[in-house]
Scaffold this active site. Sequence first.
Site, mmCIF file in Angstrom:
data_model
loop_
_atom_site.group_PDB
_atom_site.id
_atom_site.type_symbol
_atom_site.label_atom_id
_atom_site.label_comp_id
_atom_site.label_asym_id
_atom_site.label_seq_id
_atom_site.Cartn_x
_atom_site.Cartn_y
_atom_site.Cartn_z
ATOM 1 N N HIS C 90 0.837 -1.197 0.000
ATOM 2 C CA HIS C 90 0.000 0.000 0.000
ATOM 3 C C HIS C 90 0.872 1.247 0.000
ATOM 4 N N ASP C 119 6.449 21.283 -26.815
ATOM 5 C CA ASP C 119 6.379 19.948 -26.228
ATOM 6 C C ASP C 119 7.387 19.917 -25.098
ATOM 7 N N TRP C 155 7.170 0.214 3.838
ATOM 8 C CA TRP C 155 7.655 0.929 2.645
ATOM 9 C C TRP C 155 9.022 1.540 2.897
ATOM 10 N N SER C 183 13.023 5.963 -14.101
ATOM 11 C CA SER C 183 11.913 6.699 -14.706
ATOM 12 C C SER C 183 11.792 8.092 -14.098
ATOM 13 N N SER C 184 11.847 8.167 -12.773
ATOM 14 C CA SER C 184 11.707 9.473 -12.111
ATOM 15 C C SER C 184 12.832 10.410 -12.482
ATOM 16 N N HIS C 267 13.026 11.936 3.165
ATOM 17 C CA HIS C 267 12.374 13.185 3.546
ATOM 18 C C HIS C 267 12.165 14.115 2.352
ATOM 19 N N GLU C 269 11.752 13.217 -0.476
ATOM 20 C CA GLU C 269 10.683 12.535 -1.203
ATOM 21 C C GLU C 269 9.301 12.998 -0.739
ATOM 22 N N TYR C 271 8.507 15.835 0.345
ATOM 23 C CA TYR C 271 8.244 17.161 -0.219
ATOM 24 C C TYR C 271 8.060 17.103 -1.724
ATOM 25 N N SER C 282 -1.836 27.087 -5.731
ATOM 26 C CA SER C 282 -1.519 28.485 -6.009
ATOM 27 C C SER C 282 -2.055 28.941 -7.350
ATOM 28 N N HIS C 316 14.786 13.273 11.532
ATOM 29 C CA HIS C 316 13.619 13.369 12.426
ATOM 30 C C HIS C 316 12.767 12.099 12.343
ATOM 31 N N HIS C 317 13.065 11.242 11.380
ATOM 32 C CA HIS C 317 12.389 9.940 11.353
ATOM 33 C C HIS C 317 13.102 8.942 12.241
ATOM 34 N N THR C 342 6.532 27.094 5.208
ATOM 35 C CA THR C 342 5.223 26.511 4.901
ATOM 36 C C THR C 342 4.115 27.436 5.390
ATOM 37 N N LYS C 345 3.432 30.151 3.010
ATOM 38 C CA LYS C 345 2.571 29.761 1.888
ATOM 39 C C LYS C 345 1.104 29.822 2.301
ATOM 40 N N ARG C 464 1.959 1.303 14.909
ATOM 41 C CA ARG C 464 1.556 1.094 13.520
ATOM 42 C C ARG C 464 2.034 -0.270 13.047
HETATM 43 C C1 HEA Z 1 0.003 9.063 -1.001
HETATM 44 C C2 HEA Z 1 0.026 8.109 -0.252
HETATM 45 C C3 HEA Z 1 -1.093 7.419 0.459
HETATM 46 C C4 HEA Z 1 -2.450 7.422 0.240
HETATM 47 C C5 HEA Z 1 -3.226 8.158 -0.816
HETATM 48 C C6 HEA Z 1 -3.021 6.565 1.233
HETATM 49 C C7 HEA Z 1 -4.373 6.289 1.344
HETATM 50 C C8 HEA Z 1 -4.943 5.501 2.332
HETATM 51 N N1 HEA Z 1 -4.271 4.872 3.358
HETATM 52 FE FE1 HEA Z 1 -2.268 4.810 3.611
HETATM 53 N N2 HEA Z 1 -0.262 4.751 3.847
HETATM 54 C C9 HEA Z 1 0.672 5.398 3.095
HETATM 55 C C10 HEA Z 1 0.425 6.289 2.066
HETATM 56 C C11 HEA Z 1 -0.848 6.561 1.565
HETATM 57 N N3 HEA Z 1 -2.025 6.064 2.029
HETATM 58 C C12 HEA Z 1 1.988 5.073 3.536
HETATM 59 C C13 HEA Z 1 3.296 5.597 2.956
HETATM 60 C C14 HEA Z 1 1.829 4.178 4.596
HETATM 61 C C15 HEA Z 1 2.926 3.540 5.447
HETATM 62 C C16 HEA Z 1 3.167 2.144 4.975
HETATM 63 C C17 HEA Z 1 4.090 1.437 5.883
HETATM 64 O O1 HEA Z 1 3.840 1.414 7.095
HETATM 65 O O2 HEA Z 1 5.079 0.906 5.401
HETATM 66 C C18 HEA Z 1 0.408 4.007 4.775
HETATM 67 C C19 HEA Z 1 -0.155 3.201 5.766
HETATM 68 C C20 HEA Z 1 -1.520 3.100 6.004
HETATM 69 C C21 HEA Z 1 -2.086 2.467 7.144
HETATM 70 C C22 HEA Z 1 -1.318 1.859 8.296
HETATM 71 C C23 HEA Z 1 -1.060 0.432 8.055
HETATM 72 C C24 HEA Z 1 -0.255 -0.158 9.125
HETATM 73 O O3 HEA Z 1 0.473 0.540 9.825
HETATM 74 O O4 HEA Z 1 -0.353 -1.391 9.261
HETATM 75 C C25 HEA Z 1 -3.457 2.525 7.003
HETATM 76 C C26 HEA Z 1 -4.420 1.986 7.969
HETATM 77 O O5 HEA Z 1 -5.517 2.321 8.010
HETATM 78 C C27 HEA Z 1 -3.723 3.234 5.772
HETATM 79 C C28 HEA Z 1 -4.977 3.503 5.266
HETATM 80 C C29 HEA Z 1 -5.210 4.239 4.115
HETATM 81 C C30 HEA Z 1 -6.534 4.451 3.562
HETATM 82 C C31 HEA Z 1 -7.811 3.907 4.107
HETATM 83 C C32 HEA Z 1 -6.353 5.237 2.435
HETATM 84 C C33 HEA Z 1 -7.439 5.711 1.512
HETATM 85 O O6 HEA Z 1 -7.280 7.087 1.306
HETATM 86 C C34 HEA Z 1 -7.415 4.956 0.229
HETATM 87 C C35 HEA Z 1 -8.642 5.246 -0.567
HETATM 88 C C36 HEA Z 1 -8.623 4.651 -1.918
HETATM 89 C C37 HEA Z 1 -9.339 3.572 -2.296
HETATM 90 C C38 HEA Z 1 -10.128 2.808 -1.317
HETATM 91 C C39 HEA Z 1 -9.263 3.041 -3.677
HETATM 92 C C40 HEA Z 1 -10.192 3.669 -4.662
HETATM 93 C C41 HEA Z 1 -11.573 3.199 -4.693
HETATM 94 C C42 HEA Z 1 -12.032 2.061 -5.224
HETATM 95 C C43 HEA Z 1 -11.129 1.015 -5.732
HETATM 96 C C44 HEA Z 1 -13.438 1.851 -5.313
HETATM 97 C C45 HEA Z 1 -13.853 0.509 -4.933
HETATM 98 C C46 HEA Z 1 -13.972 0.493 -3.493
HETATM 99 C C47 HEA Z 1 -14.661 -0.416 -2.816
HETATM 100 C C48 HEA Z 1 -15.214 -1.646 -3.415
HETATM 101 C C49 HEA Z 1 -14.878 -0.195 -1.369
HETATM 102 N N4 HEA Z 1 -2.516 3.568 5.187
HETATM 103 C C1 HEA Z 2 3.480 15.186 1.770
HETATM 104 C C2 HEA Z 2 4.123 14.631 2.668
HETATM 105 C C3 HEA Z 2 4.579 15.221 3.974
HETATM 106 C C4 HEA Z 2 4.689 16.534 4.385
HETATM 107 C C5 HEA Z 2 4.400 17.784 3.612
HETATM 108 C C6 HEA Z 2 5.180 16.478 5.729
HETATM 109 C C7 HEA Z 2 5.440 17.619 6.493
HETATM 110 C C8 HEA Z 2 6.046 17.606 7.724
HETATM 111 N N1 HEA Z 2 6.379 16.496 8.457
HETATM 112 FE FE1 HEA Z 2 6.007 14.566 7.941
HETATM 113 N N2 HEA Z 2 5.895 12.665 7.302
HETATM 114 C C9 HEA Z 2 5.433 12.222 6.082
HETATM 115 C C10 HEA Z 2 4.996 13.011 5.053
HETATM 116 C C11 HEA Z 2 4.980 14.401 5.079
HETATM 117 N N3 HEA Z 2 5.340 15.183 6.131
HETATM 118 C C12 HEA Z 2 5.449 10.787 6.016
HETATM 119 C C13 HEA Z 2 5.009 9.935 4.835
HETATM 120 C C14 HEA Z 2 5.933 10.348 7.244
HETATM 121 C C15 HEA Z 2 6.085 8.915 7.767
HETATM 122 C C16 HEA Z 2 7.057 8.088 7.053
HETATM 123 C C17 HEA Z 2 7.052 6.701 7.610
HETATM 124 O O1 HEA Z 2 7.640 6.508 8.692
HETATM 125 O O2 HEA Z 2 6.421 5.811 7.012
HETATM 126 C C18 HEA Z 2 6.220 11.556 8.012
HETATM 127 C C19 HEA Z 2 6.776 11.527 9.293
HETATM 128 C C20 HEA Z 2 7.206 12.647 9.959
HETATM 129 C C21 HEA Z 2 8.028 12.605 11.130
HETATM 130 C C22 HEA Z 2 8.572 11.340 11.803
HETATM 131 C C23 HEA Z 2 7.622 10.830 12.784
HETATM 132 C C24 HEA Z 2 8.037 9.545 13.349
HETATM 133 O O3 HEA Z 2 8.147 8.553 12.617
HETATM 134 O O4 HEA Z 2 8.272 9.513 14.553
HETATM 135 C C25 HEA Z 2 8.230 13.912 11.516
HETATM 136 C C26 HEA Z 2 9.035 14.316 12.683
HETATM 137 O O5 HEA Z 2 9.501 15.374 12.776
HETATM 138 C C27 HEA Z 2 7.553 14.748 10.546
HETATM 139 C C28 HEA Z 2 7.530 16.144 10.575
HETATM 140 C C29 HEA Z 2 6.985 16.933 9.576
HETATM 141 C C30 HEA Z 2 7.020 18.392 9.605
HETATM 142 C C31 HEA Z 2 7.571 19.254 10.678
HETATM 143 C C32 HEA Z 2 6.433 18.801 8.441
HETATM 144 C C33 HEA Z 2 6.274 20.239 7.994
HETATM 145 O O6 HEA Z 2 6.662 20.390 6.666
HETATM 146 C C34 HEA Z 2 4.877 20.735 8.180
HETATM 147 C C35 HEA Z 2 4.797 22.241 8.046
HETATM 148 C C36 HEA Z 2 3.411 22.761 8.035
HETATM 149 C C37 HEA Z 2 2.776 23.392 9.033
HETATM 150 C C38 HEA Z 2 3.408 23.589 10.363
HETATM 151 C C39 HEA Z 2 1.356 23.873 8.895
HETATM 152 C C40 HEA Z 2 1.173 25.219 8.285
HETATM 153 C C41 HEA Z 2 1.916 26.298 8.941
HETATM 154 C C42 HEA Z 2 1.355 27.371 9.554
HETATM 155 C C43 HEA Z 2 -0.108 27.624 9.549
HETATM 156 C C44 HEA Z 2 2.281 28.383 10.117
HETATM 157 C C45 HEA Z 2 2.315 28.570 11.572
HETATM 158 C C46 HEA Z 2 2.594 27.355 12.314
HETATM 159 C C47 HEA Z 2 3.367 27.233 13.406
HETATM 160 C C48 HEA Z 2 4.445 28.175 13.782
HETATM 161 C C49 HEA Z 2 3.132 26.082 14.302
HETATM 162 N N4 HEA Z 2 6.934 13.956 9.622
HETATM 163 CU CU LIG Z 3 10.362 13.732 7.064
#
Ligand code: HEA
Ligand code: HEA
Ligand SMILES: [Cu+2]
Lengths: 286, 372, 543
Positions: C90, C119, C155, C183-184, C267, C269, C271, C282, C316-317, C342, C345, C464
Amino acid sequence: MSGGSYYVPESSKWPALGSLAVGTMMVGLGALLVHGRGALVMTLGLVAVLSVMYLWFRDVVHESRRGLYDAQMDRSFRWGMGWFIFSEVMFFAAFFGSLFYVRTFAVPWLDGEGAKGVAALLWPDFTASWPLLNPPSADISGPHEAVSPWQLPLVNTLFLVSSSITLTISHEALKEGYRLTARNWLIGTLVLGISFLVVQGFEYYEAYAHYGLTLQAGIYGSTFFLLTGFHGLHVTIGAITLAVMLGRIIKGHFTRDDHFAFEAAAWYWHFVDVVWIGLFLFVYVF
Amino acid sequence: MRKTLAWIMGAGSFLGLASSTLANGWNMPAGVTDVSREIYSLHMTIFWICVVIGIVVFGVMFYSLFRYRRSRGAKSANFHENTSVEVVWTAVPLLILVGMALPATATLKRMYDASEADLDVMVTGQQWRWHYEYLGENVSFTSSLSTPRSQINGEEEKGENYLLDVDQPLVLPVGRKVRFLMTSDDVIHSWWVPDLAVKQDSIPGFVNENWVRIEEPGIYRGQCAELCGKDHAFMPVVVRALEGDEFDSWLAERRKEAEAEASGVDREWSMDELMERGEQVYGAICATCHQPDGSGAEPTFPALAGNEALLNDRDRHIDVVLNGVSGTPMAAFRSNLNPVELAAVITYERNAWGNESGDVVQPSEIQALLEQ
Amino acid sequence: MASNLPPKPTLEHSTTTSGGLAHEHHERPRGMLRWLLTTNHKEIGTLYLIFSLTMFFIGGIFALVVRAELFQPGLQLVQPEFFNQMTTMHGLIMVFGAVMPAFVGLANWMVPLQVGAPDMALPRLNNFSFWLLPVAFTLLLSTLLMPGGGPNFGWTFYAPLSTTYAPPSTTFFILSLHMAGISSILGAINIIATILNLRAPGMRLMDMPLFVWTWLITAFLLIAVMPILAGVITMMLMDINFGTSFFNAAGGGDPVLFQHLFWFFGHPEVYIMILPAFGIVSAIIPTFARKPLFGYASMVYATASIAILSFLVWAHHMFVVGLPLVAELFFMFTTMLIAVPTGVKVFNWIATLFQGSITFETAMLFALAFVVLFSIGGFSGLMLAIAPADFQYHDTYFVVAHFHYVLVPGAIFAIMAGVYYWLPKWTGHYPDERLGRWHFWMSVIGVNLTFFPMHFSGLAGMPRRIPDYALQFADFNMVSSVGALMFGVSQLLFVWGVIKCVRGGEKAPAKAWEGAEDLEWSVPSPAPLHTFDTPPDFKPVTH
Ligand code: HEA
Ligand code: HEA
Ligand SMILES: [Cu+2]
Ligand code: CUA
């Protein structure tokens, strides 16, 4: 900028075939590694990849020679090649980073130095050193000798550095329109490059046969072969590219101010050279 | 109308979050140590700061959405730049962040000071159980899930501490500084008890330090917090905190048992004794992989019941259990189990589930092998 | 609805639909072959988008398997081994298969249109980048059928669970990731070359639409970090197959080294998955607020700052892996800093709304929900950044809640907003607003039902990546599972809406939205196959 002459190829078989070829090669390689069979599929894939590359580049060469490309297209190629080399730099950065990490952190920690020195609890008999000849666990037998930088590696450094110089001379000659001079210096470059590979091969043989320095010999062997191996692979690719450029010089493809393919190959070669300097310093000398 | 609704929903969900987190079981526990309470208050402080910022920011946003709707006849202005506002809304959040960072730094420094501990406990993660060793006390044991499989598979009602119960909890004294040394025998695990605010990865080949000073006696439960393979969910941590003197007598008791068992190495054990002890060890440790009935789970985990190759080769059996098979989940048990336990479990495996080799492996034999 | 208003095109262009050197020669192939061999940025963009939607559904179905098992305590539907594969796949599929290709697809379609290019800079390479993906993901998905199963180590595939203790299929997993990575990288090179080299005469960098800017920076991030991923999986491959010791202390390596390398990629990634979303939002907010984007320049600088900071925060992870104290503090501070740009923005978007003349087309609804829900995800991110507190949050559902808020109502909502916004340009028809609103509200409710309770279960102590959990988490999980089903089913409305729009609907003029200013609205709707064969005259709009 130029008005309306940007060349957009209509459609091409090569990209799709190319991805299929890459896929075949990967499946073959995977099967070979996991199940011990798949060499045939992998070779087939590799041949397909090379053929597609050949055909694809042939198209590009034809288009270029038909004058379909303008200055803007030339810049696209330049940006493309430049950023590609940047991606390669980052690829090696991961490996150099790993080398620095194990040398400055992991290995000393395992011996009880530094912030995580408690780890030594688990490895009471271990003493840190670099090159690491005695890995922490007795199950892993380290090399009995490290590679000395002042023998083959020094020779190789001279080879690669001078090859960069000969290549530059060749390039200058091309720019001045001296095709034969360019050709000769390019041949010289190739000879140096190939010599490098031969020496490298000899060094690997020595490492395996006499130093006990293998992939399985702990982290020193791991980093050593990772860095020199991928570098060697890049030298090979660079040499093949230069060989193609040699062919094109001989065929008279390049003009004094239109020879980007040559320049791209040269950039690549210089990049490979610079990586070697890094390697020489951090894998061998320090 | 709908926008008003949206506005209310937005604000409502925030207030809902705010108030409901205060309710029990929805929020991080404040815990029973100084550090855990500091962390809790950090958590609540940042949380409220975010709530306030959220209310202000979304407040302005929803106000604009409501006030400047086109359907209400709003005409758009054309301003699009103002350096002073940009400076302000860069500087103000920065100051807020500095305010958050200061207490966080102080807490972190405290958490990192594991010096001058009264007791050292080595915690070793293993697929899928914890091994505890009281350093210098000659006491060590393994702690694994005691919730029966039948509850997990829904064949029986789930008990109160479903998945959070172990056969032997880690026992710690109240009021003393306990230093943990965390490591692992296989993959990365993470030892976590929320009430103690200790979560620390255990990394194979390395040692991490952490510490705790528990303030109240009680039972504190937690879980492995790093994905470690199939039974990651079934690797709980239970800590029983005792008053200092109770702890001391507990420890003395355990030390005596250990000595008794050590002296047992020299004597001759009967088949029945070994089988009984072996069954305990097997159930606590080996059954997660090789299954309670020895049937294993092919292809990864070999069956031990009816395993002819194994039954015909007693030496290899002993060797595998003592030294493990490197590169597989089969760990080396030579330092985790004592000679009696090792002898017992091997004897058990060679005679249980219809394996009728009749072989008896004596602790003394194992002892001799270990000393080699 | 604003979309019914007569459009008032401000830029008049005679966009040629024929001529140009490109299509003198042979006939274009037809049918399947046309898609296979195409070098046209619009067709390739469409391919990317279709691919991404397919992956979104596959990844979504895996998520539903996870949610179904977690509906109540106990093991009901799947065994732990399979559960772990579902969680892992997933994550992988959503990140590498759904979100990234969706943004690349949008870039393919819109970047050339927004900068006035005929293009992409390297059209054949573009096609190659795309066709690597189906090959890579077929291989990745096929690992599920191999003996021992597919990837089951998350993942993030931490060593040594992903090396010494991994199923045999891991080698195939690595190779498929290599292909996706190539590809990327190639795709990103192409986008950079296009932006830097093919802008219409007169368009300076600071005249570019923000979507182009954010993609320029994203492409840079991609080229910088995808090779790191390639490097680390290569090292895994060697540890697995050639007996090296990179992640093995017995030979002098370190499992934590894996994590440093992974997160140095990982990380940035995350962003990569949000910056283009910022660009889309925007574009949409000014359009439907009928007011120029507030603080264009500061938006650009903020994006660049986020990108630069993203290289300095990776650990921070890893707050609980036992980093030395100085490292812990350094990464805590840098991570917190990211909130500043952020925030800039977010504030700029709100200032754009202020004193606008706002309408609520579906695209706008999604963009507005993005601003709110992404910020909530950002707030929880900031909480995670506080290292001492992360000792309690780490690897719990609080983290899962955080990243789904930034990814689902973040990245995915922005992608959907972009699709609704540009559909008229692609198809020549307006999307059905009624259907769009249904889709929007169902999605907003579903997403919050799914992911909001995860904050609570996480704080209450639920780790988790577990298939079964203690009884006190039961209620939260039940709500999450119901929400997930609801959110999933709502996405069928999206597909329906898109298909409907492709097949017909109210005709859209060149400038489909009254407040839209960028160059793409100067070409006819639907955009003909070839646009800007001769570079347009570019007159900077007010930024
Ligand atoms: C962009 C990234 C992205 C997106 C979009 C989503 C979308 C969703 N994610 Fe997650 N998720 C991750 C990125 C993302 N996720 C990542 C990186 C992890 C960590 C993995 C790891 O731990 O290694 C994670 C882990 C994660 C967990 C934790 C699993 C665990 O720790 O064991 C869960 C649990 O609820 C979850 C739920 C969901 C759900 C319900 C959606 C929903 O938003 C999905 C909705 C979409 C659909 C359901 C499909 C479209 C619809 C149909 C096909 C129609 C037909 C439907 C029916 C017949 C019902 N995700
Ligand atoms: C699109 C993807 C995305 C984005 C944008 C972010 C944004 C941020 N993430 Fe997140 N992060 C993930 C995707 C993302 N993250 C994923 C996938 C994981 C889990 C990976 C895994 O383990 O599987 C993760 C995990 C993760 C961790 C590790 C947690 C853990 O495993 O213990 C941390 C810890 O610092 C963190 C921090 C942040 C912070 C500080 C931001 C900041 O960029 C957020 C900044 C934004 C705001 C703060 C809000 C708007 C701001 C304001 C309105 C201004 C005023 C606000 C204040 C002064 C408070 N993220
Ligand atoms: Cu990070
Ligand atoms: Cu041990 Cu998870």
